[in-house]
Design a protein around this motif. Structure first.
Motif, PDB file in Angstrom:
ATOM      1  N   PRO A  23       0.838  -1.204   0.000  1.00 44.76           N
ATOM      2  CA  PRO A  23       0.000   0.000   0.000  1.00 44.76           C
ATOM      3  C   PRO A  23       0.873   1.255   0.000  1.00 44.76           C
ATOM      4  CG  PRO A  23      -0.738  -1.547   1.689  1.00 44.76           C
ATOM      5  CD  PRO A  23       0.563  -2.083   1.144  1.00 44.76           C
ATOM      6  N   PRO A  24       0.532   2.260  -0.831  1.00 44.13           N
ATOM      7  CA  PRO A  24       1.367   3.460  -0.918  1.00 44.13           C
ATOM      8  C   PRO A  24       1.198   4.379   0.288  1.00 44.13           C
ATOM      9  CG  PRO A  24      -0.527   3.674  -2.358  1.00 44.13           C
ATOM     10  CD  PRO A  24      -0.570   2.276  -1.789  1.00 44.13           C
ATOM     11  N   LEU A  25       2.281   5.058   0.644  1.00 39.50           N
ATOM     12  CA  LEU A  25       2.284   6.081   1.686  1.00 39.50           C
ATOM     13  C   LEU A  25       3.059   7.266   1.132  1.00 39.50           C
ATOM     14  CD1 LEU A  25       1.809   7.118   4.595  1.00 39.50           C
ATOM     15  CD2 LEU A  25       3.939   5.978   5.231  1.00 39.50           C
ATOM     16  N   LEU A  26       2.379   8.375   0.879  1.00 36.25           N
ATOM     17  CA  LEU A  26       3.002   9.570   0.320  1.00 36.25           C
ATOM     18  C   LEU A  26       3.431  10.481   1.460  1.00 36.25           C
ATOM     19  CD1 LEU A  26       3.687  11.424  -2.086  1.00 36.25           C
ATOM     20  CD2 LEU A  26       1.327  12.280  -1.937  1.00 36.25           C
ATOM     21  N   LEU A  27       4.718  10.841   1.493  1.00 39.75           N
ATOM     22  CA  LEU A  27       5.260  11.731   2.519  1.00 39.75           C
ATOM     23  C   LEU A  27       5.578  13.073   1.879  1.00 39.75           C
ATOM     24  CD1 LEU A  27       7.750   9.274   4.281  1.00 39.75           C
ATOM     25  CD2 LEU A  27       5.399   9.835   4.939  1.00 39.75           C
ATOM     26  N   VAL A  28       4.953  14.123   2.388  1.00 39.28           N
ATOM     27  CA  VAL A  28       5.168  15.476   1.878  1.00 39.28           C
ATOM     28  C   VAL A  28       5.762  16.312   3.011  1.00 39.28           C
ATOM     29  CG1 VAL A  28       4.089  17.502   0.851  1.00 39.28           C
ATOM     30  CG2 VAL A  28       3.188  15.222   0.330  1.00 39.28           C
ATOM     31  N   HIS A  29       6.883  16.929   2.762  1.00 39.16           N
ATOM     32  CA  HIS A  29       7.574  17.719   3.782  1.00 39.16           C
ATOM     33  C   HIS A  29       6.862  19.040   4.042  1.00 39.16           C
ATOM     34  CE1 HIS A  29       9.165  20.475   0.741  1.00 39.16           C
ATOM     35  NE2 HIS A  29       9.429  19.404   0.007  1.00 39.16           N
ATOM     36  N   GLY A  30       7.248  19.677   5.123  1.00 40.66           N
ATOM     37  CA  GLY A  30       6.702  20.984   5.477  1.00 40.66           C
ATOM     38  C   GLY A  30       7.406  22.105   4.746  1.00 40.66           C
ATOM     39  N   SER A  31       6.936  23.306   4.971  1.00 42.30           N
ATOM     40  CA  SER A  31       7.466  24.507   4.339  1.00 42.30           C
ATOM     41  C   SER A  31       8.958  24.678   4.630  1.00 42.30           C
ATOM     42  CB  SER A  31       6.697  25.713   4.866  1.00 42.30           C
ATOM     43  OG  SER A  31       7.193  26.897   4.307  1.00 42.30           O
ATOM     44  N   GLY A  32       9.730  24.911   3.562  1.00 43.07           N
ATOM     45  CA  GLY A  32      11.155  25.155   3.708  1.00 43.07           C
ATOM     46  C   GLY A  32      11.994  23.928   4.003  1.00 43.07           C
ATOM     47  N   ARG A  75       0.068  10.784 -12.250  1.00 35.95           N
ATOM     48  CA  ARG A  75      -0.316   9.385 -12.435  1.00 35.95           C
ATOM     49  C   ARG A  75      -0.887   8.848 -11.137  1.00 35.95           C
ATOM     50  NH1 ARG A  75       5.295   5.981 -12.517  1.00 35.95           N
ATOM     51  NH2 ARG A  75       5.899   7.164 -10.728  1.00 35.95           N
ATOM     52  N   ARG A  76      -1.835   7.977 -11.270  1.00 34.75           N
ATOM     53  CA  ARG A  76      -2.525   7.425 -10.114  1.00 34.75           C
ATOM     54  C   ARG A  76      -1.699   6.282  -9.535  1.00 34.75           C
ATOM     55  NH1 ARG A  76      -7.100   7.613  -7.545  1.00 34.75           N
ATOM     56  NH2 ARG A  76      -8.221   5.747  -6.930  1.00 34.75           N
ATOM     57  N   VAL A  77      -1.470   6.320  -8.217  1.00 34.26           N
ATOM     58  CA  VAL A  77      -0.707   5.265  -7.550  1.00 34.26           C
ATOM     59  C   VAL A  77      -1.574   4.484  -6.570  1.00 34.26           C
ATOM     60  CG1 VAL A  77       1.510   6.439  -7.759  1.00 34.26           C
ATOM     61  CG2 VAL A  77       0.110   6.819  -5.722  1.00 34.26           C
ATOM     62  N   GLY A  78      -2.870   4.690  -6.624  1.00 31.93           N
ATOM     63  CA  GLY A  78      -3.756   4.033  -5.671  1.00 31.93           C
ATOM     64  C   GLY A  78      -4.103   5.001  -4.554  1.00 31.93           C
ATOM     65  N   ARG A  79      -4.901   4.550  -3.635  1.00 35.78           N
ATOM     66  CA  ARG A  79      -5.326   5.425  -2.533  1.00 35.78           C
ATOM     67  C   ARG A  79      -4.284   5.373  -1.428  1.00 35.78           C
ATOM     68  NH1 ARG A  79     -10.038   7.819  -0.780  1.00 35.78           N
ATOM     69  NH2 ARG A  79     -10.182   7.999   1.494  1.00 35.78           N
ATOM     70  N   PRO A  80      -3.498   6.467  -1.265  1.00 35.66           N
ATOM     71  CA  PRO A  80      -2.463   6.455  -0.232  1.00 35.66           C
ATOM     72  C   PRO A  80      -3.041   6.680   1.158  1.00 35.66           C
ATOM     73  CG  PRO A  80      -2.474   8.555  -1.352  1.00 35.66           C
ATOM     74  CD  PRO A  80      -3.493   7.675  -2.050  1.00 35.66           C
ATOM     75  N   HIS A  81      -2.332   6.222   2.157  1.00 34.77           N
ATOM     76  CA  HIS A  81      -2.671   6.514   3.545  1.00 34.77           C
ATOM     77  C   HIS A  81      -2.288   7.969   3.795  1.00 34.77           C
ATOM     78  CE1 HIS A  81      -3.101   5.978   7.836  1.00 34.77           C
ATOM     79  NE2 HIS A  81      -1.960   6.641   7.971  1.00 34.77           N
ATOM     80  N   ARG A  82      -3.155   8.728   4.468  1.00 35.45           N
ATOM     81  CA  ARG A  82      -2.856  10.135   4.746  1.00 35.45           C
ATOM     82  C   ARG A  82      -2.746  10.354   6.241  1.00 35.45           C
ATOM     83  NH1 ARG A  82      -7.486  13.437   2.202  1.00 35.45           N
ATOM     84  NH2 ARG A  82      -8.614  11.742   3.158  1.00 35.45           N
ATOM     85  N   ASP A  83      -1.733  11.082   6.606  1.00 33.91           N
ATOM     86  CA  ASP A  83      -1.545  11.486   7.986  1.00 33.91           C
ATOM     87  C   ASP A  83      -0.554  12.628   7.947  1.00 33.91           C
ATOM     88  OD1 ASP A  83      -1.644  11.629  10.697  1.00 33.91           O
ATOM     89  OD2 ASP A  83      -0.798   9.657  11.077  1.00 33.91           O
ATOM     90  N   GLY A  84      -0.507  13.405   8.962  1.00 31.67           N
ATOM     91  CA  GLY A  84       0.478  14.466   8.960  1.00 31.67           C
ATOM     92  C   GLY A  84       0.089  15.573   9.897  1.00 31.67           C
TER      93      GLY A  84
END
Length: 93
Positions: A23-32, A75-84
């Motif tokens: 299952p995909p998990l997308l990690l997006v960093h914070g500002s800066g 592109r679609r990678v499936g429904r990722p888990h979201r948290d943050g």
């Protein structure tokens, strides 16, 4: 231990860790910041997830965006888990 591979997608530096069929998990960093923010957590997360880290435009190893237009050709990678977390804001549904 995770398997890691790096690519450039839509001008952004993207790192994949863990099995792509997980299952995909997308990690997006914070500002800066950059995707490197997540480095200490990657081995534990990638044991059970396909972890995708991005350096947003103008951060880390991604150059600044060429224009204000984005999101085209994603592109679609499936429904990722979201948290943050976000200072002063809510993340998630």
């Amino acid at each position: 231990m995770s398997e890691s591979d790096v690519e450039r997608s839509h001008g952004m530096h993207v790192v994949h860790d863990g099995p792509r069929q997980a299952p995909p998990l997308l990690l997006v960093h914070g500002s800066g910041a950059s995707g490197g923010t997540w480095k200490p957590m990657i081995p534990a997360l990638a044991a059970h997830r396909h972890v995708i880290q991005v350096d947003l435009p103008g951060c880390g190893q991604s150059p600044p965006a060429a224009s204000g237009r984005g999101g085209r050709g994603a592109r679609r990678v499936g429904r990722p888990h979201r948290d943050g977390g976000a200072p002063g804001g809510r993340v998630g549904p």
